[in-house]
Scaffold this active site. Sequence first.
Site, short mmCIF file in Angstrom:
data_model
loop_
_atom_site.label_atom_id
_atom_site.label_comp_id
_atom_site.label_asym_id
_atom_site.label_seq_id
_atom_site.Cartn_x
_atom_site.Cartn_y
_atom_site.Cartn_z
N LYS A 1 0.17 4.24 -0.21
CA LYS A 1 -0.47 5.41 0.42
C LYS A 1 -0.27 6.66 -0.46
O LYS A 1 -0.27 6.55 -1.68
CB LYS A 1 0.05 5.59 1.85
N GLU B 1 -6.75 4.58 8.11
CA GLU B 1 -6.54 6.01 7.85
C GLU B 1 -7.79 6.63 7.25
O GLU B 1 -8.08 7.81 7.49
CB GLU B 1 -5.31 6.18 6.94
N HIS C 1 -9.55 1.08 5.16
CA HIS C 1 -8.26 1.27 5.83
C HIS C 1 -8.43 2.21 7.02
O HIS C 1 -9.22 3.16 6.96
CB HIS C 1 -7.23 1.84 4.83
N SER D 1 3.51 -2.21 10.33
CA SER D 1 4.97 -2.21 10.48
C SER D 1 5.61 -3.55 10.13
O SER D 1 6.56 -3.98 10.78
CB SER D 1 5.36 -1.77 11.89
N GLY E 1 2.63 2.00 10.90
CA GLY E 1 3.66 3.03 10.78
C GLY E 1 4.38 3.27 12.09
O GLY E 1 4.82 4.38 12.37
N ASN F 1 0.88 -1.18 0.00
CA ASN F 1 0.00 0.00 0.00
C ASN F 1 0.91 1.23 0.00
O ASN F 1 1.50 1.56 1.02
CB ASN F 1 -0.89 -0.06 1.26
N GLU G 1 -5.40 -4.96 10.81
CA GLU G 1 -4.41 -3.90 11.00
C GLU G 1 -4.72 -3.15 12.29
O GLU G 1 -5.53 -2.21 12.30
CB GLU G 1 -4.45 -2.93 9.83
P1 PGA Z 1 2.89 0.24 7.68
O1 PGA Z 1 1.41 0.45 7.08
O2 PGA Z 1 3.42 -1.04 7.09
O3 PGA Z 1 3.68 1.45 7.25
O4 PGA Z 1 2.74 0.13 9.15
C1 PGA Z 1 0.53 -0.61 6.91
C2 PGA Z 1 -0.79 -0.11 6.40
O5 PGA Z 1 -1.25 0.95 6.83
O6 PGA Z 1 -1.41 -0.75 5.54
#
Ligand code: PGA
Length: 266
Positions: A15, A101, A99, A218, A177, A13, A171
Amino acid sequence: MTTHIRQRFIVGNWKMHTTAFEAQQLAKGIVDGIGTADHVTAVVCPPFPYLALVGDMLKGSSVALGAQNMYPETEGAFTGEVSPTMLLDLGCKYVILGHSERRHKLGESDGFINQKVRCALDSGLDVILCVGETLEQRESNQMETLLDRQLKLGLAGVSSESLPHLSIAYEPVWAIGNAEHHATPQQAQDAHAVLRRQFSQIFGETEAHRLTIQYGGSVVADNTAAFLSRHGVDGALIGGASLKADEFLAIIRAGIFEIEAEMQPV
Ligand code: PGA
């Protein structure tokens, strides 16, 4: 019940990252290094403006194209939005929905996510539905209730016939992150077991057994094996580490290693 080995599912992803040039370089690096990637489904989800560019670069490779979001109508007066028809037109096979976010920064509700899930499946896209609790919810023992709600509301009205086109990404919001604070493989395995049980209450045991559940939060090359070797952890949804071709390829290789180990006769 027959034994069903689920392919490993590795999704990058991107982003809201990359310029057109960087997207091109990243896609090229992945395509050049991937090979046949047996037993692993590898997907990259670039930002909307680069879907066509990256899609062209992926042609003939074993990497599929996905989008990070969509609007739940096939066309119409929805300024600034992108329809599933457009995503299919650009060669997308997958779409990430729900997601965290989008849930937390853009205020998407379970009801709106459900509209997207149904519209995407009806349109012919494969859906990656993200679910996951905040730290506060985990610490106040609300994780199971929250996952149950996100699953039930997100999948309301989804028919059993659509299930081969659905996967779930677990997640935990607190682990995204956040290299200092990613979930342990045991926490991921436990949450996946909870989700599979909850899914089986909706769709039955056979479908739950077939369901792909990937962990996200992460994941990097160095910890991939620790997650993917866990029972019921069928893949990874990767943010930051998917922005480096070498790192993403190393994650895919770890996925291939784990599935091959699982396929060995005991
Ligand atoms: P990350 O993000 O691997 O940077 O933690 C995962 C995600 O939000 O899908």
